[in-house]
Structure formats: C-alpha cells, structure tokens
Design a protein around this motif. Structure first.
Motif, PDB file in Angstrom:
ATOM      1  N   PRO A 171      16.611   1.930  68.669  1.00  0.00           N
ATOM      2  CA  PRO A 171      16.662   1.620  70.101  1.00  0.00           C
ATOM      3  C   PRO A 171      15.596   0.602  70.539  1.00  0.00           C
ATOM      4  N   ALA A 172      14.389   0.714  70.006  1.00  0.00           N
ATOM      5  CA  ALA A 172      13.341  -0.243  70.405  1.00  0.00           C
ATOM      6  C   ALA A 172      13.689  -1.643  69.909  1.00  0.00           C
ATOM      7  N   GLY A 173      14.005  -1.756  68.616  1.00  0.00           N
ATOM      8  CA  GLY A 173      14.228  -3.073  68.016  1.00  0.00           C
ATOM      9  C   GLY A 173      15.453  -3.789  68.565  1.00  0.00           C
ATOM     10  N   THR A 225      14.320  -4.241  53.761  1.00  0.00           N
ATOM     11  CA  THR A 225      13.201  -3.328  54.008  1.00  0.00           C
ATOM     12  C   THR A 225      11.895  -4.100  54.028  1.00  0.00           C
ATOM     13  N   VAL A 226      11.217  -4.041  55.154  1.00  0.00           N
ATOM     14  CA  VAL A 226       9.923  -4.723  55.268  1.00  0.00           C
ATOM     15  C   VAL A 226       8.860  -3.870  54.580  1.00  0.00           C
ATOM     16  N   THR A 227       8.079  -4.517  53.725  1.00  0.00           N
ATOM     17  CA  THR A 227       7.084  -3.751  52.963  1.00  0.00           C
ATOM     18  C   THR A 227       5.673  -3.929  53.505  1.00  0.00           C
ATOM     19  N   LEU A 235       6.151  -0.983  69.180  1.00  0.00           N
ATOM     20  CA  LEU A 235       7.096  -0.487  70.184  1.00  0.00           C
ATOM     21  C   LEU A 235       7.622   0.889  69.761  1.00  0.00           C
ATOM     22  N   GLY A 236       8.040   1.674  70.728  1.00  0.00           N
ATOM     23  CA  GLY A 236       8.728   2.937  70.442  1.00  0.00           C
ATOM     24  C   GLY A 236       7.914   3.865  69.556  1.00  0.00           C
ATOM     25  N   ASP A 237       8.591   4.513  68.616  1.00  0.00           N
ATOM     26  CA  ASP A 237       7.925   5.482  67.732  1.00  0.00           C
ATOM     27  C   ASP A 237       6.786   4.838  66.941  1.00  0.00           C
TER      28      ASP A 237
HETATM   29  C1  LIG Z   1      15.372  15.955  65.211  1.00  0.00           C
HETATM   30  C2  LIG Z   1      15.031  14.951  66.278  1.00  0.00           C
HETATM   31  C3  LIG Z   1      15.640  15.035  67.511  1.00  0.00           C
HETATM   32  C4  LIG Z   1      15.368  14.096  68.507  1.00  0.00           C
HETATM   33  N1  LIG Z   1      16.062  14.183  69.699  1.00  0.00           N
HETATM   34  C5  LIG Z   1      15.882  13.235  70.624  1.00  0.00           C
HETATM   35  C6  LIG Z   1      16.701  13.226  71.785  1.00  0.00           C
HETATM   36  O1  LIG Z   1      17.619  14.038  71.947  1.00  0.00           O
HETATM   37  N2  LIG Z   1      16.467  12.268  72.723  1.00  0.00           N
HETATM   38  C7  LIG Z   1      15.503  11.328  72.564  1.00  0.00           C
HETATM   39  O2  LIG Z   1      15.324  10.490  73.457  1.00  0.00           O
HETATM   40  N3  LIG Z   1      14.740  11.299  71.463  1.00  0.00           N
HETATM   41  C8  LIG Z   1      14.909  12.206  70.471  1.00  0.00           C
HETATM   42  N4  LIG Z   1      14.185  12.148  69.319  1.00  0.00           N
HETATM   43  C9  LIG Z   1      13.222  11.042  69.156  1.00  0.00           C
HETATM   44  C10 LIG Z   1      13.971   9.733  68.858  1.00  0.00           C
HETATM   45  O3  LIG Z   1      14.803   9.921  67.737  1.00  0.00           O
HETATM   46  C11 LIG Z   1      12.990   8.587  68.588  1.00  0.00           C
HETATM   47  O4  LIG Z   1      11.931   8.641  69.505  1.00  0.00           O
HETATM   48  C12 LIG Z   1      13.681   7.229  68.696  1.00  0.00           C
HETATM   49  O5  LIG Z   1      14.668   7.099  67.706  1.00  0.00           O
HETATM   50  C13 LIG Z   1      12.670   6.087  68.587  1.00  0.00           C
HETATM   51  O6  LIG Z   1      13.314   4.849  68.527  1.00  0.00           O
HETATM   52  P1  LIG Z   1      12.660   3.645  67.708  1.00  0.00           P
HETATM   53  O7  LIG Z   1      13.574   2.484  67.865  1.00  0.00           O
HETATM   54  O8  LIG Z   1      11.243   3.499  68.065  1.00  0.00           O
HETATM   55  O9  LIG Z   1      12.644   4.135  66.183  1.00  0.00           O
HETATM   56  P2  LIG Z   1      13.859   4.571  65.235  1.00  0.00           P
HETATM   57  O10 LIG Z   1      15.004   5.071  66.010  1.00  0.00           O
HETATM   58  O11 LIG Z   1      13.274   5.419  64.180  1.00  0.00           O
HETATM   59  O12 LIG Z   1      14.329   3.200  64.590  1.00  0.00           O
HETATM   60  C14 LIG Z   1      13.573   2.573  63.584  1.00  0.00           C
HETATM   61  C15 LIG Z   1      14.495   1.616  62.830  1.00  0.00           C
HETATM   62  O13 LIG Z   1      13.710   0.876  61.902  1.00  0.00           O
HETATM   63  C16 LIG Z   1      14.318   0.912  60.619  1.00  0.00           C
HETATM   64  N5  LIG Z   1      13.207   0.787  59.661  1.00  0.00           N
HETATM   65  C17 LIG Z   1      12.265   1.713  59.382  1.00  0.00           C
HETATM   66  N6  LIG Z   1      11.387   1.227  58.491  1.00  0.00           N
HETATM   67  C18 LIG Z   1      11.799  -0.024  58.206  1.00  0.00           C
HETATM   68  C19 LIG Z   1      11.315  -1.038  57.351  1.00  0.00           C
HETATM   69  N7  LIG Z   1      10.227  -0.843  56.600  1.00  0.00           N
HETATM   70  N8  LIG Z   1      11.970  -2.220  57.283  1.00  0.00           N
HETATM   71  C20 LIG Z   1      13.079  -2.424  58.045  1.00  0.00           C
HETATM   72  N9  LIG Z   1      13.596  -1.498  58.865  1.00  0.00           N
HETATM   73  C21 LIG Z   1      12.962  -0.315  58.957  1.00  0.00           C
HETATM   74  C22 LIG Z   1      15.023   2.251  60.578  1.00  0.00           C
HETATM   75  O14 LIG Z   1      16.069   2.263  59.629  1.00  0.00           O
HETATM   76  C23 LIG Z   1      15.547   2.354  62.006  1.00  0.00           C
HETATM   77  O15 LIG Z   1      16.798   1.721  62.185  1.00  0.00           O
HETATM   78  C24 LIG Z   1      14.427  13.066  68.289  1.00  0.00           C
HETATM   79  C25 LIG Z   1      13.809  12.971  67.046  1.00  0.00           C
HETATM   80  C26 LIG Z   1      14.092  13.898  66.051  1.00  0.00           C
HETATM   81  C27 LIG Z   1      13.421  13.779  64.716  1.00  0.00           C
END
Ligand SMILES: Cc1cc2nc3c(=O)[nH]c(=O)nc-3n(C[C@H](O)[C@H](O)[C@H](O)COP(=O)(O)OP(=O)(O)OC[C@H]3O[C@@H](n4cnc5c(N)ncnc54)[C@H](O)[C@@H]3O)c2cc1C
Length: 427
Positions: free
Chosen positions: A18-20, A130-132, A303-305
C-alpha cells in the motif's frame, strides 16, 4: 555511461504494498519518472486482516479508486466490540475528514489493484526484483539500490537521486544504512486465517477485546491478546488475533495454538472450525508507534511499516502506509523541483515533519495506551467497567479507531486531538 553517472529513474520505490504503490501513483501522476521494485509477482497473498476503517477508505478515495460495493468492496457500517459478557455495536462516526463506512478486501486483490493503479499512472513496475541493500556515495548519501532480479536472481543495481523504502516490516533497506528499530516502542504480532462462515456478509467488523478458552465450559480461561473477524462477503471471514510486546506473554506464546484455542470456544454456528478453514494460519510482526526513525535521512525516505507506522491503538497499518505515501509524494515533488543541495534537503525534511504532525501525537498517546493495556489488570478493568460507561464510548471508539476530526469536530474529537498534542515524547 559509467555506473557512477548512471541514473535509472528520478525516484526508486522499493516495495509495492500500500505505501509503495500509493506513492508511486502520486509521483507518476505528477510527472515523476518512478521505478517501482517488488520482490513478488502480483497477484500474491499478503498476511493481513484485510480490513480498512474509514481512515483508510479516505485514502482510496483520494487516489481516485471506486470504493463502491459494485466495484468489489465489502462495506462495513461500524464496529462490533465483544468482551466475555458484553457486545456493543457502534456505527462509524459522521465526520468531516472520513466517510461513514469501512471496507474489506483480500490483500491478494487489494495490492494487485493498487499496483495496477501505479502502473496505469505511469510508474515502471519491476516484479520479482528483491532489493538487497542501498548504494551510498562517499558522503553516505543513498544514490540507488542493489537488487536480484528474475528467476535466475541476476545481480543488478539501479540509481536515482531519491529512494523510498516501502519494503514493509523487514525494513531491509533502512537496515542496510544502519537505521535500526527503537526497542522501546511497542511491537505487535498477529496471525490470521480464512474461514467459510455464514457471517461473511455481517455489516459490522468485529473486535474481540477478550479471548476466552472455553474448552472446559465450567472454567473458562482468559487468554492473552485481542481478536478480530472481518467479513469478506464471498462466503469467508478473515479471523485473527494479535498481541502487543508490552504483554508478558508476547515472546512465549504459540500464536497458532492460541488462535485454535480461542476459535474452538466460539459458537459452532459461526463456523470457525478446522473443517471450514481455508489455507494455513499466516502471521507477521506489526511495527508500531514510529519504531523506526528518522523517516528521512541522506536521500532515503521511510514509509508505512518500514517507518514503524502501524497504530499502537488497533494494529491498523494500511491507512498510515497510504497517508505517509501521500505526504512523501508531496515532499518529493517539491524537492525535485529544486536544485540539488540545501534547498532540496529542506523540502525533503518536510516529510518527517508532516508525518509527525499527522500521526506523531496520536501515536505517542498510543504508545502509552499500549503500555497500559499490556497489563492484564488494566485491560480487565477497562473492558469490565470502562465499556459500560456510555459517556466514555465515543471517546474509546474514536480514539481506538483513529477516526476523529483532528481539526474542529465535536468535543470528543477535540479531546483526543488535545490529548495527542499534550502527550510528551518518550525517552
Ligand atoms: C496478521 C496481520 C493482520 C493485519 N491486519 C490489518 C488490517 O486489518 N488492517 C490494516 O490496516 N492493517 C493490518 N495489518 C498491518 C498491515 O498489513 C501493514 O501495516 C501494511 O501492509 C503496511 O503496508 P506497507 O506498504 O508499508 O508494507 P507491506 O504491505 O508489507 O508491503 C511491502 C512490500 O514490499 C515488498 N518487499 C519487501 N521487501 C522487499 C525487498 N527487499 N525488495 C523488494 N520488495 C520488497 C513486499 O513483497 C511487499 O509487497 C495487519 C498485519 C498483520 C501481520
């Protein structure tokens, strides 16, 4: 061109969650050349609860995404809170800032949709990449990334003046430049599984503030953690539970067994039994309350997580990921319109400032909340007495869901906003 002069994009975004995908969409729409690197291939599963509060729905609307039920979203009208002996149904509040409905959709669909939106806007998505780690120049500034791409995991590098870490809880990119996590901030762990259930079209999403083991009906036992059930409208419900690192049982718990123990004690007719389960139990960490900062340093934005932006109040992270994306895009567009150097840096510093302004106070308050409810006695008193005081309900409800008007709003909104502002930064 030698590798020092190489420039593959104006901005590299690592991770198409979602962030990216959101930040890539905004940047591409603003005419920025964006390279979006993603390790998986869409559509793919992502372990999540699949639920968005109205705060997250606003982000979808801002992106121009059709959030109607006809477009495949399951709407929720509010939250049902359950404890051992109390059930409360609360409609989402009427607010200036957010719509009066939440949505659910599997992340398999959701992330695919967002990635397609980014590509449609003009971002160049490279899957199976995959970014290392980061590439830095002599001053330590991030100028690109190293990656492995394709089936054969070919080593490649990509360069750009700005890199955005959207790689989720693993935060590999931030770690590669020494941005570690703050252990004093709360962390969560959550697990979930899909079940075929007659409750799949329930108009409420559910939060279970107490989990009971009823294997011995004469002596029900209170389990650690909190649960949810998010109906997906397709015959299934996403059911899961989470626990905070502030809880004593955090490290010693078998989360999959805990889920089973809890669900075996729920009413048979809900269907949360082994024979109705689809797929395996999936789990992951929830980085909360800004547990990884700074959110901008030396050409790298988190960003995000990756920036620890999951809410310590409710474990929601999608809306914060998308909000941070909106703010990052704004700062990056402004920065790229300035000459490299101090003026550009100033524009980029606007990003952590904007994120702190939007979420900082609320998360500081959330970190205090997480510490308190990690103590079973406090949690027990809160569910036993607090939820029975009608006057407190809007405060609890809006505070926990993050759905309040930070500016203006009613007396409850103003109280939450004031408490968030007044909560001091932890040491
Ligand atoms: C069990 C569980 C339930 C949850 N329930 C909810 C909910 O109901 N509602 C809610 O809002 N939040 C929920 N969350 C939290 C939510 O899933 C995260 O906060 C959200 O997905 C964060 O988005 P993001 O884009 O920061 O990271 P992510 O969604 O983790 O996206 C990261 C992306 O980066 C990619 N990536 C990772 N490392 C690399 C790399 N080295 N090189 C290239 N690509 C890479 C991954 O494949 C992924 O596509 C839950 C989490 C868990 C574990």
């Amino acid at each position: 061109m030698n590798s020092l002069q190489q420039r593959d994009a104006e901005v590299i975004v690592v991770g198409a969650g979602p962030a990216g995908s959101t930040v890539a969409t905004y940047l591409a729409r603003a005419g920025v050349d964006v390279l979006l690197l993603e390790k998986t291939v869409f559509p793919r599963e992502k372990v999540c609860g699949d639920g968005l509060t109205p705060r997250g729905v606003k982000q979808l609307i801002d992106l121009g995404i059709d959030t109607s039920e006809d477009a495949g979203w399951v709407h929720s009208r509010g939250l049902r809170i359950l404890t051992g002996d109390l059930t409360l149904e609360l409609d989402w509040p009427e607010l200036t800032s957010y719509p009066p409905y939440g949505v659910s959709r599997t992340r398999q669909d959701f992330d695919d949709l967002l990635a397609k939106t980014a590509v449609k806007a003009g971002a160049r998505l490279l899957e199976r990449t995959t970014v290392t780690g980061a590439i830095t120049d002599a001053t330590g500034r991030v100028v690109g990334v190293e990656a492995k791409t394709g089936e054969d995991k070919r080593e490649v590098s990509y360069r750009a003046p700005l890199v955005l870490a959207c790689d989720g809880v693993s935060a590999r990119l931030a770690l590669s430049v020494g941005i570690g996590k703050n252990e004093k901030r709360p962390m969560g762990v959550a697990v979930r599984r899909y079940y075929k259930s007659s409750r799949h079209d329930d108009p409420f999403i559910e939060g279970h503030l107490e989990l009971w083991d009823r294997s011995d009906p004469a002596r029900p036992k209170l389990l650690p953690g909190y649960g949810w059930a998010f109906p997906l409208g397709d015959g299934t419900v996403n059911v899961g539970l989470g626990m905070l690192s502030t809880s004593k049982a955090f490290r010693s718990t078998d989360y999959r067994a805990l889920l089973r123990q809890w669900l075996d004690g729920t009413p048979e007719e809900w269907g949360y039994r082994e024979e109705n389960a689809i797929g395996k139990v999936g789990g992951a960490g929830l980085p909360m309350g800004f547990n990884r900062t700074p959110h901008y340093r030396d050409g790298l934005l988190l960003l995000g997580d990756a920036g620890g932006m999951v809410s310590p109040f409710n474990g929601e992270g999608i809306s914060a990921a998308m909000e941070s994306a909106q703010l990052a895009a704004e700062a990056v567009v402004q920065a790229l319109a300035r000459p490299e150097g101090s003026s550009r840096e100033r524009a980029l510093q606007g990003y952590p400032m904007a994120v702190a302004e939007l979420m900082g106070g609320y998360y500081r308050l959330g970190n205090v909340f997480a510490k308190l409810i990690g103590k079973p006695a406090v949690m027990r008193a809160a569910t036993k007495y607090g939820l029975r005081i009608n006057a407190l309900l809007p405060l609890v409800y809006k505070g926990l869901s993050g759905c309040y008007d930070a500016k203006g709003g009613d007396v409850v909104d103003r109280l939450i906003a004031a408490a968030a502002r007044a909560t001091p930064s932890p040491r």
